[in-house]
Design an enzyme around this catalytic site. Structure first.
Site, short mmCIF file in Angstrom:
data_model
loop_
_atom_site.label_atom_id
_atom_site.label_comp_id
_atom_site.label_asym_id
_atom_site.label_seq_id
_atom_site.Cartn_x
_atom_site.Cartn_y
_atom_site.Cartn_z
N SER A 96 0.84 -1.19 0.00
CA SER A 96 0.00 0.00 0.00
C SER A 96 0.89 1.26 0.00
O SER A 96 1.73 1.41 -0.89
CB SER A 96 -0.96 -0.05 1.20
N MET A 97 0.73 2.15 0.97
CA MET A 97 1.62 3.31 1.03
C MET A 97 3.08 2.88 1.03
O MET A 97 3.96 3.55 0.45
CB MET A 97 1.34 4.15 2.29
#
Length: 251
Positions: A96-97
């Site tokens: 994700s991030m």
């Protein structure tokens, strides 16, 4: 090897493997912490020395302010990792991030003359693909609801909600960092790139995952796994096998 205070602040090695020929650096998702990768470290310590990145504002760094700008966070992470990266061949894995952050740290490493063995980008659309999102502007309850939505039925991913609310300022900073991040489509790394995506991930379409291809001048591989945004947990055995094969081949 003596680990400096700055290195150990940012990079946690749960299962030291000083004789391992390669290293794996794992970058958590927004709101995540180094401990998310404890099982990965435990299962891969026979083939690599695994480090998990600990962002400010959580767990033993909870008194520190979160970093709301991804470029600044990447600078800080790379400054801390630089000595470790120069010692042994290294692979990055980010979810994700963490996938975008790993990409940005890889850029800094390469600009500094380094070569990454491979970058694994999981659960995130390509850096140049932008959606109009503003979770960081929501109320605390709104952010918690977003986290519950992404976790699906696996509420264990959220941990204790009381503790979760204690680190909401850091989570808000994470969301601000990734939601305000922008990257031109022609920015690339030299590192080979493997992209992992869930077939039901509401945050990343197949087209957005495929768009990572334009961000590397090296080999590109896209793997679609069953699951939502946290397929990285539900499909952990398959991902561990993939990483183990890669690390063993490059050790």
């Amino acid at each position: 090897m003596t680990t400096s205070t700055e290195e150990s602040l940012w990079a946690r090695c749960f299962h030291p493997a000083p004789a391992a020929p390669v290293r794996l650096f794992c970058f958590p998702h927004a709101g995540g912490s180094a401990s998310f990768y404890f099982p990965v470290s435990a299962q891969l310590s026979s083939v690599a020395e695994v480090f998990a990145i600990q962002y400010p504002g959580r767990q033993d760094r909870r008194k520190e302010a979160g970093v709301s700008d991804l470029a600044t966070l990447a600078d800080q992470v790379y400054d801390a990792l630089r000595p470790l990266l120069k010692e042994r061949p290294s692979t990055f894995f980010g979810h994700s991030m963490g996938a975008t952050l790993a990409f940005e740290v890889a850029r800094r490493f390469e600009a500094d003359g380094g070569d990454l063995v491979r970058l694994f980008a999981s659960g995130r659309r390509a850096p140049s693909r932008v959606r109009d999102e503003a979770v960081h502007r929501r109320s605390d309850d709104g952010i918690v609801e977003e986290l519950k939505l992404l976790a699906g039925t696996n509420t264990a991913l959220l941990g204790d909600e009381e503790i979760l609310r204690m680190i909401l300022p850091a989570i808000r900073s994470d969301y601000q960092a990734i939601e305000t991040y922008r990257c031109p489509p022609d920015v690339t790394v030299r590192a080979p790139l493997t992209v992992l995506t869930g077939d039901r991930d509401p945050k990343t379409s197949l087209d957005e995952a495929e768009a990572w291809r334009g961000h590397t001048t090296g080999d590109f591989d896209l793997k679609v796994l069953p699951g939502g945004h946290f397929f990285v947990s539900s499909e952990a055995p398959a991902i561990i096998d993939l990483l183990r094969a890669h690390l063993a081949a490059n050790g």
